[in-house]
Structures are given as C-alpha cells and as structure tokens.
Design a protein around this motif. Structure first.
Motif, PDB file in Angstrom:
ATOM      1  N   UNK A   1       1.002  -1.063   0.074  1.00 22.73           N
ATOM      2  CA  UNK A   1       0.020  -0.002   0.123  1.00 22.73           C
ATOM      3  C   UNK A   1       1.059   1.199  -0.072  1.00 22.73           C
ATOM      4  N   UNK A   2       0.742   2.007  -1.115  1.00 19.09           N
ATOM      5  CA  UNK A   2       1.714   3.176  -1.178  1.00 19.09           C
ATOM      6  C   UNK A   2       0.878   4.357  -1.032  1.00 19.09           C
ATOM      7  N   UNK A   3       1.425   5.432  -0.090  1.00 16.56           N
ATOM      8  CA  UNK A   3       0.803   6.554   0.271  1.00 16.56           C
ATOM      9  C   UNK A   3       1.537   7.607  -0.266  1.00 16.56           C
ATOM     10  N   UNK A   4       0.900   8.443  -1.085  1.00 18.19           N
ATOM     11  CA  UNK A   4       1.863   9.694  -1.558  1.00 18.19           C
ATOM     12  C   UNK A   4       1.755  10.824  -0.268  1.00 18.19           C
ATOM     13  N   UNK A   5       2.808  11.281   0.015  1.00 20.67           N
ATOM     14  CA  UNK A   5       2.896  12.233   1.026  1.00 20.67           C
ATOM     15  C   UNK A   5       4.149  13.518   0.641  1.00 20.67           C
ATOM     16  N   UNK A   6       3.818  14.496   0.371  1.00 17.25           N
ATOM     17  CA  UNK A   6       4.929  15.405   0.049  1.00 17.25           C
ATOM     18  C   UNK A   6       5.515  15.949   1.251  1.00 17.25           C
ATOM     19  N   UNK A   7       5.288  16.096   2.460  1.00 22.11           N
ATOM     20  CA  UNK A   7       5.760  16.556   3.547  1.00 22.11           C
ATOM     21  C   UNK A   7       6.717  15.554   4.044  1.00 22.11           C
ATOM     22  N   UNK A   8       7.821  15.986   4.320  1.00 19.62           N
ATOM     23  CA  UNK A   8       8.918  15.040   4.980  1.00 19.62           C
ATOM     24  C   UNK A   8       8.742  14.703   6.155  1.00 19.62           C
ATOM     25  N   UNK A   9       8.419  15.785   7.006  1.00 24.22           N
ATOM     26  CA  UNK A   9       7.898  15.271   8.568  1.00 24.22           C
ATOM     27  C   UNK A   9       6.800  14.243   8.517  1.00 24.22           C
ATOM     28  N   UNK A  10       5.696  14.527   7.617  1.00 29.05           N
ATOM     29  CA  UNK A  10       4.799  13.491   7.695  1.00 29.05           C
ATOM     30  C   UNK A  10       5.142  12.000   7.001  1.00 29.05           C
ATOM     31  N   UNK A  11       6.122  12.177   6.238  1.00 30.10           N
ATOM     32  CA  UNK A  11       6.599  10.884   5.878  1.00 30.10           C
ATOM     33  C   UNK A  11       7.486   9.990   6.829  1.00 30.10           C
TER      34      UNK A  11
ATOM     35  N   UNK B   1       0.682  -6.893   4.646  1.00 26.94           N
ATOM     36  CA  UNK B   1       1.474  -6.389   3.543  1.00 26.94           C
ATOM     37  C   UNK B   1       2.016  -4.917   3.857  1.00 26.94           C
ATOM     38  N   UNK B   2       3.212  -4.635   3.001  1.00 29.34           N
ATOM     39  CA  UNK B   2       3.937  -3.411   3.585  1.00 29.34           C
ATOM     40  C   UNK B   2       3.222  -2.146   3.297  1.00 29.34           C
ATOM     41  N   UNK B   3       3.368  -0.903   3.925  1.00 29.74           N
ATOM     42  CA  UNK B   3       2.926   0.271   3.650  1.00 29.74           C
ATOM     43  C   UNK B   3       4.091   0.942   3.559  1.00 29.74           C
ATOM     44  N   UNK B   4       4.303   1.599   2.337  1.00 29.40           N
ATOM     45  CA  UNK B   4       5.230   2.521   1.787  1.00 29.40           C
ATOM     46  C   UNK B   4       4.861   3.842   1.462  1.00 29.40           C
TER      47      UNK B   4
ATOM     48  N   UNK C   1       7.612   2.970  -8.024  1.00 30.11           N
ATOM     49  CA  UNK C   1       7.611   1.959  -6.904  1.00 30.11           C
ATOM     50  C   UNK C   1       6.804   0.834  -7.450  1.00 30.11           C
ATOM     51  N   UNK C   2       5.451   1.060  -7.692  1.00 30.07           N
ATOM     52  CA  UNK C   2       4.616   0.106  -7.707  1.00 30.07           C
ATOM     53  C   UNK C   2       5.014  -0.795  -9.018  1.00 30.07           C
ATOM     54  N   UNK C   3       5.231  -0.221 -10.039  1.00 31.05           N
ATOM     55  CA  UNK C   3       5.986  -1.193 -10.980  1.00 31.05           C
ATOM     56  C   UNK C   3       6.917  -2.055 -10.680  1.00 31.05           C
ATOM     57  N   UNK C   4       7.943  -1.456  -9.951  1.00 31.46           N
ATOM     58  CA  UNK C   4       8.952  -2.496  -9.461  1.00 31.46           C
ATOM     59  C   UNK C   4       8.815  -3.494  -8.756  1.00 31.46           C
ATOM     60  N   UNK C   5       7.637  -3.367  -7.742  1.00 29.92           N
ATOM     61  CA  UNK C   5       7.143  -4.343  -7.090  1.00 29.92           C
ATOM     62  C   UNK C   5       6.481  -5.509  -7.659  1.00 29.92           C
ATOM     63  N   UNK C   6       5.690  -4.996  -8.711  1.00 29.66           N
ATOM     64  CA  UNK C   6       4.983  -5.998  -9.434  1.00 29.66           C
ATOM     65  C   UNK C   6       5.917  -6.659 -10.286  1.00 29.66           C
ATOM     66  N   UNK C   7       6.684  -6.003 -10.776  1.00 29.02           N
ATOM     67  CA  UNK C   7       7.789  -6.831 -11.814  1.00 29.02           C
ATOM     68  C   UNK C   7       8.686  -7.711 -10.767  1.00 29.02           C
TER      69      UNK C   7
END
Length: 130
Positions: free
Chosen positions: A80-90, A106-109, A120-126
């Motif tokens: 599960x990939x979450x898009x977050x622009x804030x460094x502090x929140x990441x 399953x991992x949360x990235x 990242x999703x493409x790499x995980x699937x490949x």
C-alpha cells in the motif's frame, strides 16, 4: 474508503464519499482480491487526511474481514503506497508503517509524488513476477 480498480494492477484508494458504506468498500476490495492477480494499493490523499472515526462494531467488522482474507491479502497485495509530500509526515508515517504491515500482512510504503509511487508500484509488481 473507495476502491478504484480501473487502472488495475494500480488500485487507487479514495476517501469515502457520503452514502458509501463500509460494507461496499469491503466488497470492492474483495472483488479486487477475487481477480487472483498481484496488485498495489495507492493513495494520494496524504497521511494526515481526516479519516472518519470507526465505531467499535466497524473495527470488529474490518478485523474479521481481514482475518478471513489474510492469505489473499499476503499473496496479492504487494504494498500500500501512500503519497505524501511533507518530509515530516513521511518520517512520522514510517513508524506507523510497521504496525500497519503487522495488521494487514503487506507493507505500507510512502512516496513523495505520484510518479514516484507509480514507479515503485511497477518495480514491486515486476519483482514479484520473477
């Protein structure tokens, strides 16, 4: 949460819209699992977006659903990939990611941008195809 599988194997998680029940969300998730194919969940709503509070009954329902589908979740959901622009929140999200993975199986990235999340999703699937 709403499940948008129109770009499968990239499955987008979206904030629940009024009138969309938890049962509908779990049914959507179940339909994606029923494809019996690997996929990646992606959310572009950030890590701190207000999520509705779940009642104890709703939490119980989610937990029971997750336990019934534990093997499919581990087999088909690559992350599960979450898009977050804030460094502090990441950085804060990384600690939560450990608990998340233990619960869901399953991992949360966390990615900075949508392009990074899709790469990242493409790499995980490949990687899982090999």
């Amino acid at each position: 949460m709403r499940i948008d599988a129109t770009q499968f194997p990239f499955v987008w998680l979206q904030k629940t819209i009024p009138g969309h029940s938890q049962e509908e969300s779990l049914a959507e998730f179940e339909a994606v699992l029923a494809r019996n194919e690997p996929f990646v969940l992606i959310s572009n709503e950030g890590l701190d977006k207000e999520q509705p509070e779940h009642s104890p009954e709703q939490l119980k329902q989610i937990t029971l659903w997750m336990k019934r589908h534990k093997s499919e979740l581990k087999r088909y959901v690559k992350a599960s990939i979450h898009i977050e622009s804030s460094l502090a929140k990441r950085l804060a999200g990384k600690a939560f990611a450990l608990v998340y993975e233990k619960f869901w199986g399953y991992p949360m990235l966390i990615a900075t941008t949508e392009d990074e999340a899709l790469a990242l999703a493409r790499n995980l699937l490949q990687a899982k195809e090999k």
